[in-house]
Design a protein around this motif. Structure first.
Motif, short mmCIF file in Angstrom:
data_model
loop_
_atom_site.label_atom_id
_atom_site.label_comp_id
_atom_site.label_asym_id
_atom_site.label_seq_id
_atom_site.Cartn_x
_atom_site.Cartn_y
_atom_site.Cartn_z
N LEU A 330 -99.67 37.52 3.06
CA LEU A 330 -100.23 38.79 3.53
C LEU A 330 -100.94 38.60 4.87
CD1 LEU A 330 -101.44 40.39 0.18
CD2 LEU A 330 -99.63 41.22 1.68
N GLU A 331 -101.57 37.46 5.07
CA GLU A 331 -102.22 37.18 6.37
C GLU A 331 -101.18 37.18 7.50
OE1 GLU A 331 -104.32 33.51 5.75
OE2 GLU A 331 -106.11 34.53 4.94
N LYS A 332 -100.03 36.59 7.22
CA LYS A 332 -98.93 36.55 8.21
C LYS A 332 -98.48 37.97 8.57
CE LYS A 332 -95.82 32.60 8.46
NZ LYS A 332 -94.69 31.92 7.84
N VAL A 333 -98.34 38.80 7.55
CA VAL A 333 -97.93 40.20 7.78
C VAL A 333 -98.97 40.91 8.65
CG1 VAL A 333 -97.55 42.45 6.69
CG2 VAL A 333 -96.59 40.41 5.64
N MET A 334 -100.24 40.75 8.28
CA MET A 334 -101.32 41.46 8.99
C MET A 334 -101.41 41.01 10.45
SD MET A 334 -102.33 43.60 6.72
CE MET A 334 -103.89 44.29 7.30
N LYS A 335 -101.06 39.76 10.71
CA LYS A 335 -101.10 39.24 12.09
C LYS A 335 -99.83 39.57 12.88
CE LYS A 335 -104.02 35.22 11.01
NZ LYS A 335 -103.96 33.77 10.73
N GLY A 336 -98.84 40.15 12.21
CA GLY A 336 -97.58 40.47 12.90
C GLY A 336 -96.73 39.25 13.20
N GLU A 337 -96.87 38.21 12.36
CA GLU A 337 -96.17 36.93 12.63
C GLU A 337 -94.98 36.71 11.68
OE1 GLU A 337 -99.27 34.04 12.24
OE2 GLU A 337 -100.22 34.58 14.15
N TRP A 338 -94.45 37.78 11.10
CA TRP A 338 -93.36 37.64 10.13
C TRP A 338 -92.03 37.36 10.82
CZ3 TRP A 338 -94.84 37.39 5.19
CH2 TRP A 338 -93.85 37.36 4.19
N LYS A 339 -91.13 36.69 10.11
CA LYS A 339 -89.80 36.38 10.66
C LYS A 339 -88.98 37.66 10.83
CE LYS A 339 -88.01 35.30 6.05
NZ LYS A 339 -87.47 34.27 5.17
N LYS A 340 -87.98 37.61 11.69
CA LYS A 340 -87.11 38.75 11.98
C LYS A 340 -85.75 38.59 11.28
CE LYS A 340 -90.02 40.52 14.98
NZ LYS A 340 -90.88 41.62 14.52
N TYR A 341 -85.07 39.71 11.08
CA TYR A 341 -83.73 39.71 10.50
C TYR A 341 -82.75 39.06 11.48
CZ TYR A 341 -79.36 41.60 8.53
OH TYR A 341 -78.10 41.74 8.00
N GLN A 342 -82.00 38.07 10.98
CA GLN A 342 -81.06 37.35 11.84
C GLN A 342 -79.62 37.86 11.72
OE1 GLN A 342 -81.59 32.94 11.60
NE2 GLN A 342 -83.36 33.46 10.32
N GLY A 343 -79.38 38.76 10.77
CA GLY A 343 -78.02 39.27 10.57
C GLY A 343 -77.29 38.48 9.50
N ILE A 344 -76.89 39.16 8.43
CA ILE A 344 -76.13 38.51 7.36
C ILE A 344 -74.66 38.86 7.57
CG2 ILE A 344 -75.78 38.38 4.86
CD1 ILE A 344 -78.81 39.11 4.58
N PRO A 345 -73.77 37.87 7.65
CA PRO A 345 -72.36 38.13 7.94
C PRO A 345 -71.73 39.15 6.99
CG PRO A 345 -72.79 35.78 8.05
CD PRO A 345 -74.05 36.42 7.53
N LEU A 346 -70.97 40.07 7.58
CA LEU A 346 -70.19 41.11 6.88
C LEU A 346 -71.06 42.20 6.25
CD1 LEU A 346 -67.24 39.13 5.20
CD2 LEU A 346 -67.38 40.10 7.50
N TRP A 347 -72.37 42.18 6.47
CA TRP A 347 -73.21 43.29 5.99
C TRP A 347 -73.23 44.33 7.11
CZ3 TRP A 347 -77.94 41.84 2.49
CH2 TRP A 347 -77.52 40.97 1.48
#
Length: 365
Positions: A330-347
């Motif tokens: 939750l600390e990571k979320v609040m700081k805006g440091e969460w990982k980004k979507y990299q793209g899942i093949p064929l989705w």
């Protein structure tokens, strides 16, 4: 051309089969004589599944409702099998197509195979490794007798290969749930009500919890909700609540002004909230897929997942069911440091087209 029976037993199943029906309808518009019947097993009674629900998804009302809801898992499985056997004898197809991992998936695949009818499993090969989950048993048994696997990821393909299934049975096509998500996204709409009017994009959390490991032990549920309330620092938490969970929350006396418990929401309304949330906290598998594709941080309150691609390439993190583990995430979320979507093949929204193309090739007569 082919004659197919498509089975759905619960609301998420209809999200998964809607794009397949659209792709079959496209073939019919081209003048091909492909036929299908849509069978609702009646596994989950849901008052929201009215004509409007099917209209929203752009699919016809089911051709048959087997009325197999209620009772224990064994009673439900038996009721669906008895009714589905009758349906198949009266309307014998070339292939039965089942989706996901609910009781209906298991019951209808067994019934079809005993009548020597081919079975295709959409979302075949998914595994959590957790045999305490009924869904895992449903997946394993269904896959053991499936003729064609339509898979969502390379991980699922590997699971099937490791189980000894031949390559010509495995069709890596993507995720029909994401077909529906991408098709419906322009129609997402904010739910009505004061609670929702006050929300600002990126300034609230969405939470769902329904698994017994999280909601059935009162002290554990209280500890988890308290940890979430502490870590979200007063931001609004929208919590569409399952009736059983609501009862347990009342019993433990959770009362926080920023925790807004609501009735379950429709698909378009719920996903509007997810798309605009700061973060989703859930114990559902499907929501982790949708949150990932919408690039929304997702915290999963489970000790395992059957969708590891949402962690490897998506926005999901597996936190577990221990409330003390929640704080750093939750600390990571609040700081805006969460990982980004990299793209899942064929989705990519074209999964159903690939499925129907393979079905037409396999069942040309």
């Amino acid at each position: 051309m082919g004659n197919f029976t498509i089975v759905a037993g619960a609301r998420p199943n209809f999200m998964k089969i809607a794009p397949i029906i659209h792709a079959l309808q496209d073939q019919q518009k081209k003048g091909l004589s492909v036929k299908y019947r849509l069978v609702h097993t009646g596994q989950h009674y849901d008052k929201k599944m009215s004509g409007d629900f099917f209209e929203q998804l752009g699919i016809p009302d089911p051709d048959a409702n087997l009325g197999g809801g209620g009772g224990t898992q064994a009673e439900q499985t038996a009721a669906i099998m008895v009714a589905f056997e009758k349906e198949l004898i009266e309307n014998r197809p070339d292939l039965v197509l089942v989706v996901g991992d609910v009781t209906s998936t298991l019951a209808c695949s067994i019934t079809a195979k005993k009548l020597q009818i081919d079975v295709a499993h959409v979302e075949g090969g998914i595994r959590s490794g957790d045999l305490t989950m009924p869904e895992e048993i449903n997946r394993m048994v269904t896959d053991s007798i499936t003729d064609h696997f339509f898979t969502t990821s390379e991980i699922a393909n590997t699971n099937l290969r490791n189980s000894g299934f031949s390559e010509n049975k495995i069709h890596y096509v993507g995720n029909t749930m994401i077909d529906t998500l991408l098709a419906q996204m322009p129609r997402f709409n904010k739910p009505e009500g004061e609670i929702f009017d006050a929300l600002k994009a990126g300034q609230y959390f969405v939470m769902t919890m329904h698994r017994p490991a999280n909601v059935d032990q009162e002290h554990k549920l209280k500890a988890m909700v308290d940890a979430i309330l502490e870590g979200t620092k007063g931001l609004t938490i929208i919590f569409p609540v399952h009736p059983r969970t609501a009862k347990n929350l009342q019993a433990i006396g959770i009362d926080a002004p920023n925790l807004k418990m609501t009735d379950p929401l429709g698909y378009l309304e719920f996903n509007y909230l997810v798309k605009n949330a700061k973060c989703v906290i859930t114990d559902s598998g499907g929501i982790t897929e949708e949150a990932s594709v919408m690039n929304v941080p997702c915290i999963t309150l489970r000790d395992n997942t059957e969708r590891p691609e949402t962690i490897n390439l998506g926005t999901n993190e597996l936190v577990g069911t221990d409330p003390t583990k929640l704080k750093p995430f939750l600390e990571k979320v609040m700081k805006g440091e969460w990982k980004k979507y990299q793209g899942i093949p064929l989705w990519d929204g074209k999964t159903a087209e690939r499925i129907v193309s393979i079905l037409m090739e396999k069942y040309p007569d």
